[in-house]
Design a protein around this motif. Structure first.
Motif, PDB file in Angstrom:
ATOM      1  N   ASP A  63       0.831  -1.208   0.000  1.00 29.45           N
ATOM      2  CA  ASP A  63       0.000   0.000   0.000  1.00 29.45           C
ATOM      3  C   ASP A  63       0.865   1.257   0.000  1.00 29.45           C
ATOM      4  OD1 ASP A  63      -2.811  -1.414   0.839  1.00 29.45           O
ATOM      5  OD2 ASP A  63      -1.136  -2.251   1.973  1.00 29.45           O
ATOM      6  N   HIS A  64       2.135   1.102   0.329  1.00 30.79           N
ATOM      7  CA  HIS A  64       3.102   2.208   0.296  1.00 30.79           C
ATOM      8  C   HIS A  64       4.338   1.693  -0.450  1.00 30.79           C
ATOM      9  CE1 HIS A  64       0.486   4.196   3.192  1.00 30.79           C
ATOM     10  NE2 HIS A  64       0.489   3.075   3.878  1.00 30.79           N
ATOM     11  N   PHE A  65       4.113   1.389  -1.732  1.00 28.53           N
ATOM     12  CA  PHE A  65       5.103   0.654  -2.505  1.00 28.53           C
ATOM     13  C   PHE A  65       6.399   1.436  -2.699  1.00 28.53           C
ATOM     14  CE2 PHE A  65       6.771  -1.159  -6.547  1.00 28.53           C
ATOM     15  CZ  PHE A  65       6.907  -2.470  -6.114  1.00 28.53           C
ATOM     16  N   GLU A  66       6.289   2.702  -3.013  1.00 28.22           N
ATOM     17  CA  GLU A  66       7.502   3.485  -3.271  1.00 28.22           C
ATOM     18  C   GLU A  66       8.330   3.670  -1.997  1.00 28.22           C
ATOM     19  OE1 GLU A  66       5.677   6.189  -6.883  1.00 28.22           O
ATOM     20  OE2 GLU A  66       4.902   6.293  -4.839  1.00 28.22           O
ATOM     21  N   GLU A  67       7.659   3.935  -0.893  1.00 26.84           N
ATOM     22  CA  GLU A  67       8.387   4.020   0.379  1.00 26.84           C
ATOM     23  C   GLU A  67       9.056   2.684   0.706  1.00 26.84           C
ATOM     24  OE1 GLU A  67       5.040   7.057   0.657  1.00 26.84           O
ATOM     25  OE2 GLU A  67       5.304   5.031  -0.118  1.00 26.84           O
ATOM     26  N   SER A  68       8.367   1.592   0.363  1.00 23.76           N
ATOM     27  CA  SER A  68       8.940   0.253   0.587  1.00 23.76           C
ATOM     28  C   SER A  68      10.224   0.067  -0.211  1.00 23.76           C
ATOM     29  CB  SER A  68       7.921  -0.824   0.202  1.00 23.76           C
ATOM     30  OG  SER A  68       6.831  -0.856   1.106  1.00 23.76           O
ATOM     31  N   LEU A  69      10.209   0.514  -1.460  1.00 24.92           N
ATOM     32  CA  LEU A  69      11.396   0.375  -2.290  1.00 24.92           C
ATOM     33  C   LEU A  69      12.566   1.190  -1.750  1.00 24.92           C
ATOM     34  CD1 LEU A  69      10.077   0.359  -5.984  1.00 24.92           C
ATOM     35  CD2 LEU A  69      10.848  -1.568  -4.599  1.00 24.92           C
ATOM     36  N   ILE A  70      12.284   2.359  -1.214  1.00 23.84           N
ATOM     37  CA  ILE A  70      13.352   3.186  -0.646  1.00 23.84           C
ATOM     38  C   ILE A  70      13.956   2.503   0.579  1.00 23.84           C
ATOM     39  CG2 ILE A  70      13.940   5.406   0.373  1.00 23.84           C
ATOM     40  CD1 ILE A  70      13.296   5.426  -2.670  1.00 23.84           C
ATOM     41  N   LEU A  71      13.115   1.907   1.416  1.00 24.46           N
ATOM     42  CA  LEU A  71      13.635   1.160   2.566  1.00 24.46           C
ATOM     43  C   LEU A  71      14.446  -0.046   2.105  1.00 24.46           C
ATOM     44  CD1 LEU A  71      10.679   1.126   5.143  1.00 24.46           C
ATOM     45  CD2 LEU A  71      12.739   2.562   5.168  1.00 24.46           C
ATOM     46  N   LEU A  72      13.984  -0.706   1.049  1.00 26.09           N
ATOM     47  CA  LEU A  72      14.716  -1.856   0.515  1.00 26.09           C
ATOM     48  C   LEU A  72      16.070  -1.412  -0.038  1.00 26.09           C
ATOM     49  CD1 LEU A  72      14.539  -4.918  -0.124  1.00 26.09           C
ATOM     50  CD2 LEU A  72      13.667  -4.280  -2.383  1.00 26.09           C
ATOM     51  N   LYS A  73      16.077  -0.302  -0.741  1.00 25.43           N
ATOM     52  CA  LYS A  73      17.338   0.238  -1.274  1.00 25.43           C
ATOM     53  C   LYS A  73      18.335   0.493  -0.149  1.00 25.43           C
ATOM     54  CE  LYS A  73      17.557   4.628  -2.641  1.00 25.43           C
ATOM     55  NZ  LYS A  73      18.712   5.304  -1.966  1.00 25.43           N
ATOM     56  N   ASP A  74      17.867   1.051   0.934  1.00 19.94           N
ATOM     57  CA  ASP A  74      18.744   1.337   2.061  1.00 19.94           C
ATOM     58  C   ASP A  74      19.249   0.050   2.712  1.00 19.94           C
ATOM     59  OD1 ASP A  74      19.860   3.414   3.924  1.00 19.94           O
ATOM     60  OD2 ASP A  74      18.687   2.272   5.369  1.00 19.94           O
ATOM     61  N   ALA A  75      18.350  -0.925   2.858  1.00 24.25           N
ATOM     62  CA  ALA A  75      18.730  -2.183   3.510  1.00 24.25           C
ATOM     63  C   ALA A  75      19.709  -2.987   2.669  1.00 24.25           C
ATOM     64  CB  ALA A  75      17.481  -3.016   3.804  1.00 24.25           C
ATOM     65  N   LEU A  76      19.565  -2.925   1.341  1.00 22.67           N
ATOM     66  CA  LEU A  76      20.407  -3.715   0.449  1.00 22.67           C
ATOM     67  C   LEU A  76      21.607  -2.934  -0.074  1.00 22.67           C
ATOM     68  CD1 LEU A  76      17.725  -5.586  -1.727  1.00 22.67           C
ATOM     69  CD2 LEU A  76      18.797  -6.316   0.416  1.00 22.67           C
ATOM     70  N   CYS A  77      21.667  -1.654   0.250  1.00 24.28           N
ATOM     71  CA  CYS A  77      22.761  -0.804  -0.238  1.00 24.28           C
ATOM     72  C   CYS A  77      22.754  -0.757  -1.768  1.00 24.28           C
ATOM     73  CB  CYS A  77      24.107  -1.296   0.283  1.00 24.28           C
ATOM     74  SG  CYS A  77      25.390  -0.026   0.252  1.00 24.28           S
ATOM     75  N   TRP A  78      21.563  -0.639  -2.338  1.00 28.08           N
ATOM     76  CA  TRP A  78      21.416  -0.527  -3.781  1.00 28.08           C
ATOM     77  C   TRP A  78      21.399   0.944  -4.199  1.00 28.08           C
ATOM     78  CZ3 TRP A  78      17.319  -4.491  -5.965  1.00 28.08           C
ATOM     79  CH2 TRP A  78      17.788  -5.797  -5.756  1.00 28.08           C
ATOM     80  N   GLN A  79      21.277   1.179  -5.512  1.00 30.29           N
ATOM     81  CA  GLN A  79      21.181   2.526  -6.050  1.00 30.29           C
ATOM     82  C   GLN A  79      19.791   2.762  -6.622  1.00 30.29           C
ATOM     83  OE1 GLN A  79      24.424   2.583  -8.890  1.00 30.29           O
ATOM     84  NE2 GLN A  79      25.908   3.156  -7.312  1.00 30.29           N
ATOM     85  N   MET A  80      19.441   4.029  -6.851  1.00 32.20           N
ATOM     86  CA  MET A  80      18.118   4.362  -7.371  1.00 32.20           C
ATOM     87  C   MET A  80      17.855   3.682  -8.716  1.00 32.20           C
ATOM     88  SD  MET A  80      15.400   6.070  -6.430  1.00 32.20           S
ATOM     89  CE  MET A  80      15.848   7.435  -5.336  1.00 32.20           C
ATOM     90  N   ASP A  81      18.883   3.549  -9.534  1.00 34.20           N
ATOM     91  CA  ASP A  81      18.711   2.879 -10.831  1.00 34.20           C
ATOM     92  C   ASP A  81      18.195   1.448 -10.686  1.00 34.20           C
ATOM     93  OD1 ASP A  81      19.470   5.022 -12.343  1.00 34.20           O
ATOM     94  OD2 ASP A  81      21.512   4.331 -12.715  1.00 34.20           O
ATOM     95  N   ASP A  82      18.521   0.810  -9.576  1.00 33.64           N
ATOM     96  CA  ASP A  82      18.099  -0.571  -9.349  1.00 33.64           C
ATOM     97  C   ASP A  82      16.612  -0.686  -9.035  1.00 33.64           C
ATOM     98  OD1 ASP A  82      20.771  -1.513  -9.620  1.00 33.64           O
ATOM     99  OD2 ASP A  82      21.167  -0.931  -7.547  1.00 33.64           O
ATOM    100  N   LEU A  83      15.952   0.431  -8.709  1.00 35.20           N
ATOM    101  CA  LEU A  83      14.567   0.393  -8.242  1.00 35.20           C
ATOM    102  C   LEU A  83      13.543   0.748  -9.303  1.00 35.20           C
ATOM    103  CD1 LEU A  83      14.905   2.273  -4.815  1.00 35.20           C
ATOM    104  CD2 LEU A  83      15.118  -0.175  -5.235  1.00 35.20           C
TER     105      LEU A  83
END
Length: 413
Positions: free
Chosen positions: A239-259
């Motif tokens: 229900d908060h998909f974009e916020e979820s992706l940002i948290l996932l990016k932080d947890a996985l140490c990914w970059q914005m391009d990966d999302l």
């Protein structure tokens, strides 16, 4: 009327035969092996980035277990993972013959395509009924386990319409709004022993391997939630998909391009049943175990957002939306999703359920710049086609698809 009854009986017999075949086939895949955890852990080179603390660096995580739940935007997230894995040449644990791991049977690692004891995998992300001990044997010790949940009212509305043709006990529900009629008195229609009955009650609880017919106040519901809290490092909220992706990016140490993502496996709005506050409450009460599960992890989710920083989160979400809008302008002909009949490239057409629920897809632009061609195509490729591109022989899925499209849909049209 007689022909329609014959068609439903024929469909029911076919579904029962297919379920029997799956059970027989699955029983040959339950042999287990005593093996240690997979030893390898690939690394993404030259891609480190900073975490919350300016003086700490991290390396992108590549050993991932995504527990793909039903009707939770999980197909969209799976596309993100498939692209990341391909980009970094990671090894996927893929199913064999189907696009899932013999769901609704419990997962066993011998269901993995070309499985060999001790073979290392980096990513597991296909539908399964979760079985942690078996999954753990496929991945290195540092594997990051995460999943995604959805408000049970919204999920139940979606799953009811998407799967009702596969649940014979829904066929006898009268009226023009079967969804509402069911929720008025669920026990009048619900049989927990019926074929595919798990689609009708606490589907998320079932996906995680728990008993889906527990009442919300059963002590086992709380125990299951506590188990999940220990096993999964991150639980996202669709229900908060974009916020979820940002948290996932932080947890996985990914970059914005990966999302970057486009919404996949989305229904046409005309097939969505509007819910009054009363009906929404009924749906949550009926799916009481799922509601408790969702409430718990929705609370932990927003605690993570607070720790991340509200203003920082808003800026990151804004940037993700901006980047996605750029990709839409680059990739998508017409700028948005269309009905399957309007998709010109057969390879881009999404899987359609039986009945009136229509799944939208996309047309690729014909004049995409060369540097974006591959990315655009992968971002828009539906799950079935993407798995085929990865080398999965989806013969069971395709057999069912042929029967569904050539026999059932034709007969009901």
């Amino acid at each position: 009327m007689g022909n329609r009854l014959i068609q439903k009986l024929f469909l029911g017999m076919f579904v029962i035969c297919m379920m029997g075949f799956y059970c027989l086939k699955t029983s040959t895949l339950l042999a287990t092996h005593s093996v240690s955890l997979a030893p390898c852990a690939s690394k993404v080179r030259n891609n480190s980035q900073r975490t919350l603390k300016a003086d700490v660096t991290c390396s992108p995580k590549v050993n991932l277990m995504f527990m793909k739940t039903h009707k939770t935007a999980s197909s969209t997230l799976m596309n993100v993972l498939l692209r990341f894995g391909e980009k970094h040449q990671l090894r996927f644990a893929l199913p064999d013959g189907r696009n899932d791991f013999f769901y609704p049977s419990s997962f066993f690692r011998t269901q993995v395509k070309s499985y060999q004891p001790g073979l290392c995998y980096n990513i597991v992300c296909n539908h399964m009924r979760f079985n942690a001990p078996e999954v753990e044997k496929l991945l290195p010790e540092d594997a990051f386990f995460f999943t995604i949940l959805r408000d049970p009212a919204e999920l139940f509305e979606s799953s009811f319409h998407y799967y009702k043709a596969y649940v014979p006990q829904t066929w006898r529900i009268p009226g023009g709004n079967q969804f509402e009629e069911f929720l008025v008195d669920p026990n009048r229609y619900y049989n927990p022993q019926g074929i595919n009955a798990f689609y009708l009650k606490n589907l998320q609880f079932f996906d995680f391997g728990f008993e889906n017919n527990l009442e919300a106040d059963d002590v086992r519901v709380q125990e299951s939630i506590e188990y999940m809290e220990k096993r999964f490092q991150l639980v996202l909220i669709s229900d908060h998909f974009e916020e979820s992706l940002i948290l996932l990016k932080d947890a996985l140490c990914w970059q914005m391009d990966d999302l970057l993502f486009f919404k996949l496996n989305v229904r046409n709005a005309t097939s969505v049943s509007p819910m009054s506050p009363e009906l929404r409450t009924r749906a949550r009460e009926w799916n009481g175990a799922d509601w408790r599960l969702y409430q718990h992890f929705n609370t932990t989710f927003w605690a993570l957002v607070e720790a991340y920083g509200r203003s920082r989160m808003e800026e990151e979400v804004k940037e993700l939306r901006r980047r996605n809008a750029e990709m839409e302008a680059i990739c998508i002909d017409g700028g948005g999703a269309v009905e399957a009949a309007e998709i010109t490239d057969r390879h881009m057409k999404p899987w359609q359920p039986i009945g009136k629920a229509s799944i939208l897809g996309y047309n690729l632009k014909s004049d995409i710049k060369r540097q974006y061609e591959e990315l655009c195509r992968k971002m828009l490729t539906p799950e079935i086609q993407y798995l085929t591109d990865l080398g999965v022989n989806l013969w069971v899925t395709r057999l069912w698809g042929w029967f569904k499209d050539s026999v059932v849909q034709f007969g009901l049209s």
